[in-house]
Design a protein around this motif. Structure first.
Motif, PDB file in Angstrom:
ATOM      1  N   VAL A   5       0.845  -1.191   0.000  1.00 57.65           N
ATOM      2  CA  VAL A   5       0.000   0.000   0.000  1.00 57.65           C
ATOM      3  C   VAL A   5       0.880   1.240   0.000  1.00 57.65           C
ATOM      4  O   VAL A   5       1.606   1.492   0.975  1.00 57.65           O
ATOM      5  CB  VAL A   5      -0.948   0.017   1.206  1.00 57.65           C
ATOM      6  N   GLU A   6       0.802   2.018  -1.078  1.00 55.13           N
ATOM      7  CA  GLU A   6       1.584   3.245  -1.192  1.00 55.13           C
ATOM      8  C   GLU A   6       0.821   4.430  -0.605  1.00 55.13           C
ATOM      9  O   GLU A   6      -0.412   4.433  -0.594  1.00 55.13           O
ATOM     10  CB  GLU A   6       1.919   3.569  -2.650  1.00 55.13           C
ATOM     11  N   SER A   7       1.576   5.423  -0.182  1.00 55.63           N
ATOM     12  CA  SER A   7       0.990   6.678   0.291  1.00 55.63           C
ATOM     13  C   SER A   7       2.016   7.778   0.128  1.00 55.63           C
ATOM     14  O   SER A   7       3.192   7.507  -0.109  1.00 55.63           O
ATOM     15  CB  SER A   7       0.541   6.553   1.750  1.00 55.63           C
ATOM     16  N   GLY A   8       1.544   9.025   0.258  1.00 55.53           N
ATOM     17  CA  GLY A   8       2.461  10.152   0.239  1.00 55.53           C
ATOM     18  C   GLY A   8       2.480  10.954  -1.042  1.00 55.53           C
ATOM     19  O   GLY A   8       3.167  11.974  -1.126  1.00 55.53           O
ATOM     20  N   GLY A   9       1.736  10.508  -2.053  1.00 54.98           N
ATOM     21  CA  GLY A   9       1.704  11.276  -3.290  1.00 54.98           C
ATOM     22  C   GLY A   9       0.941  12.577  -3.121  1.00 54.98           C
ATOM     23  O   GLY A   9       0.299  12.820  -2.087  1.00 54.98           O
ATOM     24  N   GLY A  10       1.005  13.424  -4.145  1.00 52.97           N
ATOM     25  CA  GLY A  10       0.302  14.692  -4.088  1.00 52.97           C
ATOM     26  C   GLY A  10       0.787  15.643  -5.143  1.00 52.97           C
ATOM     27  O   GLY A  10       1.482  15.251  -6.085  1.00 52.97           O
ATOM     28  N   LEU A  11       0.424  16.903  -4.961  1.00 55.36           N
ATOM     29  CA  LEU A  11       0.795  17.973  -5.883  1.00 55.36           C
ATOM     30  C   LEU A  11       1.918  18.791  -5.259  1.00 55.36           C
ATOM     31  O   LEU A  11       1.805  19.216  -4.096  1.00 55.36           O
ATOM     32  CB  LEU A  11      -0.421  18.852  -6.158  1.00 55.36           C
ATOM     33  N   GLY A  16      10.479  21.160  -5.571  1.00 59.21           N
ATOM     34  CA  GLY A  16      10.073  20.709  -4.251  1.00 59.21           C
ATOM     35  C   GLY A  16      10.408  19.254  -4.000  1.00 59.21           C
ATOM     36  O   GLY A  16      11.066  18.586  -4.810  1.00 59.21           O
ATOM     37  N   SER A  17       9.940  18.776  -2.833  1.00 61.15           N
ATOM     38  CA  SER A  17      10.229  17.411  -2.401  1.00 61.15           C
ATOM     39  C   SER A  17       8.959  16.703  -1.943  1.00 61.15           C
ATOM     40  O   SER A  17       7.999  17.348  -1.506  1.00 61.15           O
ATOM     41  CB  SER A  17      11.227  17.434  -1.240  1.00 61.15           C
ATOM     42  N   LEU A  18       8.995  15.393  -2.032  1.00 57.12           N
ATOM     43  CA  LEU A  18       7.945  14.534  -1.501  1.00 57.12           C
ATOM     44  C   LEU A  18       8.585  13.246  -1.024  1.00 57.12           C
ATOM     45  O   LEU A  18       9.611  12.827  -1.566  1.00 57.12           O
ATOM     46  CB  LEU A  18       6.905  14.170  -2.574  1.00 57.12           C
ATOM     47  N   ARG A  19       7.953  12.610  -0.021  1.00 60.71           N
ATOM     48  CA  ARG A  19       8.390  11.292   0.387  1.00 60.71           C
ATOM     49  C   ARG A  19       7.240  10.315   0.245  1.00 60.71           C
ATOM     50  O   ARG A  19       6.187  10.493   0.861  1.00 60.71           O
ATOM     51  CB  ARG A  19       8.907  11.281   1.821  1.00 60.71           C
ATOM     52  N   LEU A  20       7.461   9.292  -0.540  1.00 61.25           N
ATOM     53  CA  LEU A  20       6.477   8.234  -0.696  1.00 61.25           C
ATOM     54  C   LEU A  20       6.798   7.105   0.283  1.00 61.25           C
ATOM     55  O   LEU A  20       7.958   6.828   0.565  1.00 61.25           O
ATOM     56  CB  LEU A  20       6.491   7.692  -2.120  1.00 61.25           C
ATOM     57  N   SER A  21       5.747   6.458   0.748  1.00 62.80           N
ATOM     58  CA  SER A  21       5.898   5.297   1.626  1.00 62.80           C
ATOM     59  C   SER A  21       5.153   4.115   1.025  1.00 62.80           C
ATOM     60  O   SER A  21       4.156   4.289   0.318  1.00 62.80           O
ATOM     61  CB  SER A  21       5.324   5.584   3.018  1.00 62.80           C
ATOM     62  N   CYS A  22       5.641   2.926   1.320  1.00 65.76           N
ATOM     63  CA  CYS A  22       4.974   1.710   0.884  1.00 65.76           C
ATOM     64  C   CYS A  22       4.994   0.735   2.053  1.00 65.76           C
ATOM     65  O   CYS A  22       6.067   0.277   2.458  1.00 65.76           O
ATOM     66  CB  CYS A  22       5.665   1.117  -0.326  1.00 65.76           C
ATOM     67  N   ALA A  23       3.819   0.425   2.576  1.00 68.82           N
ATOM     68  CA  ALA A  23       3.701  -0.513   3.684  1.00 68.82           C
ATOM     69  C   ALA A  23       3.411  -1.907   3.135  1.00 68.82           C
ATOM     70  O   ALA A  23       2.510  -2.085   2.310  1.00 68.82           O
ATOM     71  CB  ALA A  23       2.584  -0.078   4.625  1.00 68.82           C
ATOM     72  N   ALA A  24       4.160  -2.890   3.618  1.00 70.66           N
ATOM     73  CA  ALA A  24       4.036  -4.260   3.128  1.00 70.66           C
ATOM     74  C   ALA A  24       3.504  -5.175   4.216  1.00 70.66           C
ATOM     75  O   ALA A  24       3.773  -4.979   5.397  1.00 70.66           O
ATOM     76  CB  ALA A  24       5.382  -4.762   2.634  1.00 70.66           C
ATOM     77  N   SER A  25       2.765  -6.184   3.795  1.00 75.93           N
ATOM     78  CA  SER A  25       2.277  -7.206   4.731  1.00 75.93           C
ATOM     79  C   SER A  25       2.147  -8.522   3.989  1.00 75.93           C
ATOM     80  O   SER A  25       2.097  -8.555   2.754  1.00 75.93           O
ATOM     81  CB  SER A  25       0.925  -6.810   5.333  1.00 75.93           C
ATOM     82  N   GLY A  26       2.117  -9.597   4.744  1.00 77.06           N
ATOM     83  CA  GLY A  26       1.859 -10.894   4.152  1.00 77.06           C
ATOM     84  C   GLY A  26       3.045 -11.822   4.103  1.00 77.06           C
ATOM     85  O   GLY A  26       2.876 -13.025   4.073  1.00 77.06           O
ATOM     86  N   ARG A  27       4.250 -11.305   4.073  1.00 76.54           N
ATOM     87  CA  ARG A  27       5.446 -12.136   4.081  1.00 76.54           C
ATOM     88  C   ARG A  27       6.520 -11.435   4.880  1.00 76.54           C
ATOM     89  O   ARG A  27       6.377 -10.279   5.250  1.00 76.54           O
ATOM     90  CB  ARG A  27       5.934 -12.401   2.656  1.00 76.54           C
TER      91      ARG A  27
END
Length: 124
Positions: A5-11, A16-27
Motif C-alpha cells: 500500500v503506497e501513500s504520500g503522493g500529491g501535488l 520541491g520534495s515529496l516522500r512516498l511510503s509503501c507498507a508491506a504485509s503478508g510475508r
C-alpha cells in the motif's frame, strides 16, 4: 502473497520534495527485494529505484539518479522513496513492487507483487 500500500503522493511545485511510503504485509518483509516504478500517461512503466533486503544496496534509474533516495525500515515493514528537486517530467503514478530476485532487477516482469499506485504531480 504480499500486499503493498503506497501513500504520500500529491501535488508539488517544481524544485520541491515529496516522500512516498509503501507498507508491506503478508510475508517476511526483511527478505523481500523492494522496488519503485512510475508510469506517466501514455508511457510504459519505468524503473525508478530498487533496494536489497537489508538496505545496503540501492539502484536508480538514470532519470532520477542523484535526486531520489530509496530506503527501508524493516522494523516497520516499510520502504520509502524520498524525491527531491522534482521536475514536471516526474509527474506519474508511482508504484511499489516486490518479489524480484535481486535489487538490480529493472523489468516489471521480474516483480511479483504490486501496490495500487499513488499519484505524484509536479507543477511548473
Amino acid at each position: 502473497q504480499v500486499q503493498l500500500v503506497e501513500s504520500g503522493g500529491g501535488l508539488v511545485q517544481a524544485g520541491g520534495s515529496l516522500r512516498l511510503s509503501c507498507a508491506a504485509s503478508g510475508r517476511t518483509f526483511s527478505r523481500l527485494v523492494m522496488g519503485w516504478f512510475r508510469q506517466a500517461p501514455g508511457k510504459e512503466r519505468e524503473y525508478t529505484a530498487g533496494i536489497s533486503w537489508g538496505g545496503s544496496l540501492t539502484y536508480y534509474g538514470d532519470s532520477v539518479k542523484g535526486r531520489f533516495t530509496i530506503s527501508r525500515d524493516n522494523a516497520k515493514n516499510t520502504v520509502y522513496l524520498q524525491m527531491s528537486s522534482l521536475k514536471p517530467e516526474d509527474t506519474a503514478v508511482y508504484y511499489c513492487a516486490s518479489g524480484a530476485r535481486t535489487a538490480q532487477s529493472r523489468r516489471t516482469a521480474e516483480y511479483d507483487y504490486w501496490g495500487q499506485g499513488t499519484q505524484v504531480t509536479v507543477s511548473s
